[in-house]
Design an enzyme around this catalytic site. Structure first.
Site, PDB file in Angstrom:
ATOM      1  N   SER A 196       0.629  -1.192  -0.193  1.00 22.68           N
ATOM      2  CA  SER A 196       0.529  -0.094   0.295  1.00 22.68           C
ATOM      3  C   SER A 196       0.983   1.100  -0.043  1.00 22.68           C
ATOM      4  CB  SER A 196      -0.805  -0.198   0.890  1.00 22.68           C
ATOM      5  OG  SER A 196      -1.811   0.960   0.994  1.00 22.68           O
ATOM      6  N   HIS A 201      -1.868   7.243  -5.478  1.00 23.86           N
ATOM      7  CA  HIS A 201      -2.325   5.882  -4.543  1.00 23.86           C
ATOM      8  C   HIS A 201      -2.019   4.567  -5.349  1.00 23.86           C
ATOM      9  CE1 HIS A 201      -5.283   3.198  -2.745  1.00 23.86           C
ATOM     10  NE2 HIS A 201      -4.594   3.290  -1.709  1.00 23.86           N
ATOM     11  N   TYR A 250      -1.950  -3.053  -3.384  1.00 21.51           N
ATOM     12  CA  TYR A 250      -2.251  -4.870  -4.018  1.00 21.51           C
ATOM     13  C   TYR A 250      -2.275  -5.970  -3.358  1.00 21.51           C
ATOM     14  CZ  TYR A 250      -2.287  -2.488  -9.159  1.00 21.51           C
ATOM     15  OH  TYR A 250      -2.920  -1.576  -9.793  1.00 21.51           O
ATOM     16  N   ARG A 251      -3.718  -6.206  -3.247  1.00 17.04           N
ATOM     17  CA  ARG A 251      -3.348  -7.603  -1.783  1.00 17.04           C
ATOM     18  C   ARG A 251      -3.700  -8.926  -2.231  1.00 17.04           C
ATOM     19  NH1 ARG A 251      -6.981  -3.295  -1.721  1.00 17.04           N
ATOM     20  NH2 ARG A 251      -9.014  -3.485  -2.327  1.00 17.04           N
ATOM     21  N   GLY A 284      -7.093  -2.330  15.763  1.00 11.39           N
ATOM     22  CA  GLY A 284      -6.189  -1.851  15.823  1.00 11.39           C
ATOM     23  C   GLY A 284      -4.661  -2.742  15.812  1.00 11.39           C
ATOM     24  N   GLU A 338       0.313   3.893  12.475  1.00 10.37           N
ATOM     25  CA  GLU A 338       1.291   4.849  11.222  1.00 10.37           C
ATOM     26  C   GLU A 338       1.344   3.877  10.406  1.00 10.37           C
ATOM     27  OE1 GLU A 338       2.929   8.069  12.739  1.00 10.37           O
ATOM     28  OE2 GLU A 338       2.237   8.260  14.759  1.00 10.37           O
ATOM     29  N   SER A 339       1.908   3.896  10.264  1.00 12.68           N
ATOM     30  CA  SER A 339       1.582   2.839   9.048  1.00 12.68           C
ATOM     31  C   SER A 339       0.269   3.006   8.036  1.00 12.68           C
ATOM     32  CB  SER A 339       1.967   1.226   9.236  1.00 12.68           C
ATOM     33  OG  SER A 339       3.051   0.430   9.932  1.00 12.68           O
TER      34      SER A 339
END
Lengths: 348, 348
Positions: B133, B147, B150-151, B303, B307-308
């Site tokens: 990402s 942006h 890919y997942r 959760g 920060e990522s």
């Protein structure tokens, strides 16, 4: 070709060239000679409009130059609002003070009253909601952001359910968001909230202070957006007149709680680093409002007036990756106080 | 005293001092000699990590000075990620490129497969998710934000439901967000997406272009955050090898689609007004990501590593009250194209 789509079809607001004397439907008006509830609606509307005038005048005076721009809007079936915004002033980066009076219809599942007749199923229930909502973002990083909101909500008695009562409740609060802690400011701010509460019930301040700390939590960060104040919602288990007076007292306390702090801090010299920290805290403010704030998320999803809803967002905000203030620094102290709320009036 | 609370208790990530060769559990590794699915997991992880390296190298080269900072993290039960961020460079205000490999357990209601035995009720289903990402925010207001994501997602076959299958799907997309329209840029960007799609199926580009326009809608404003690209989700109705190749092709197309535009626009002279408009559009970007983006809102609620997740937000953003560009202006043209998506390859 520039148009707006809406998530939920409600009557679109239309701009008005003049402020009407009241946004109430005729039957609710102060001169209708109608039932007691109309009097509460009318008196609440008068209270929030007087508060809007007083807060705008105080903000303009503190700013020393800039003036609020006003947008008046109404809905065809009754209701409307006055949005006032001061942008890029000498002292305030962005200040919004809105009142709105809304008539709507809620699904029966949302009507929470004990039913008079358990077998009757009420249809959609008309409701009335009036409120004042304000966010004041100063430029100086040592001057705190202020938010307050006071609202009154009422349903009609369901016509097809004999004995089911009319419902009403009050909600609101005043909270503030400094980027740096000045203990005398925080103590002053909370003391004024406590004084307003104590005139009505000694349990109010501790209860509503905690409610505020719980509500303004940026859950995904485990930190509050600021240093709290008071917050309450769905309040109907006291005398209605008492709660109307209490809301009025809280609204009247906004100026003495906040303006002296602005006067003390508005001209404090600051560095680019101070400003960057304030901007980072503004980023947290945006996170709270867009992800968690009930008024904002509800408004965005139900086709409220977007520019009035989002006037709460700061003019500018900042997100740095993995920013961690140095332990013991002034920035760290603020963050620590947002994570671990304190009793500001009796600091140890 | 600075701690983080989590909405959902998942294993907290821990920082790692070195990148591991793989984040896969041993049984999934490339050398495990295990079943076909392990090969897909391993090959997908290799693809996203190669893409991360290539995109970071291209961004650093375009920036001409700034370097990515890297954070590696893992979870005790397996999985982890690499977050790379370049902040305040010469060309890029903020660039984040993240890969993550996550093992988790989903509630049985979320398992969407036709059950082998309709009477058996599966327990919680283990899943595997890996993805890349990235959001790249340049400084120059004439250079667009990019942006891509890919997942690959896989569930285990439910052990207590004989015959219920393993599930898998692919998702992703590449889209871009200019503040000003240069038709040659938009046409180039969309043409590269179309070329990648056309190698696999002529229906892909029109379908995924529309999906992108539909997905990146800031619903409460009735406008998209940018000028689109391609987007797809839950894709499993094609050959698995074909979709792995397609995802790989799309990821390889990021650099040729984007970097030539950055080279053309990064040094364009601009005024404070151009910059303010870019900042306003960044505000819309924040609104989309915090209110609507599934990855962001899911991550904040479960959760994930905050920060990522929030590295996608711009370094700076702006909200002006009731800003309306003058009809016919360059700003108005951009807004109009965000409200009314166009066919950029065959412009009329």
């Amino acid at each position: 070709a520039v148009v707006r789509s809406q998530a939920v079809a409600i009557e679109k607001e239309v701009p008005e060239s003049e402020r009407p004397e009241t946004f109430l439907r005729e039957a609710d008006g102060p001169s209708s000679g109608n039932a007691h509830h109309s009097a509460v609606r009318a008196r609440f509307e008068k209270m929030i409009r007087d508060t809007q005038d007083a807060v705008c005048a105080a903000v303009e005076a503190a700013d020393g130059g800039a003036k609020f721009k006003e947008d008046v809007w109404s809905r065809p079936g009754g209701g409307g609002g006055i949005t006032r915004v001061l942008q890029d002033g000498a002292v305030f980066e962005k200040a919004g003070v809105n009142v709105s009076v809304v008539y709507g219809v809620m699904p029966p599942e949302a009507y929470r009253a004990a039913k008079g007749d358990a077998n009757a199923k009420p249809g959609p229930i008309p409701f009335f909601a009036a409120g004042i909502s304000s966010v004041l973002h100063p430029k100086n990083p040592f001057a705190p952001t202020l938010h307050f909101n006071y609202r009154y909500f009422e349903t009609d008695a369901p016509k097809d359910t004999p004995g089911a009562p009319r419902q009403w409740w009050f909600g609101g609060g005043t909270d503030f968001t400094p980027a740096y802690i000045f203990e005398e400011d925080v103590k002053h701010f909370h003391s004024v909230q406590k004084q307003a509460c104590d005139k009505f019930d000694p349990s109010f301040y501790p209860r509503f202070k905690k409610w505020c700390d719980d509500y303004f939590l940026v859950t995904h960060r485990g930190e509050r957006r600021g240093l709290g104040g008071i917050f309450f919602d769905d309040l109907n288990d006291y005398d209605q007149e008492m709660l109307l007076s209490f809301s009025t007292e809280c609204a009247s306390s906004v100026i003495p709680a906040y303006i002296p702090i602005i006067e003390r801090r508005k001209d404090t010299p600051f560095t680019d680093e101070h400003k960057a920290w304030q901007q980072l805290r503004r980023g947290r403010y945006v996170e709270f409002n867009l992800v968690y704030d009930r008024g904002t998320t509800f408004g965005l999803k139900t086709g409220g007036r977007i520019e009035s809803i989002l006037v709460s967002l700061p003019l500018t905000a900042r997100w740095e990756y993995d920013h961690k203030p140095e332990e013991g620094s002034e920035e760290w102290k603020l963050l620590d106080a947002c994570i671990n709320p304190k009793d500001w009036i009796d600091l140890h």
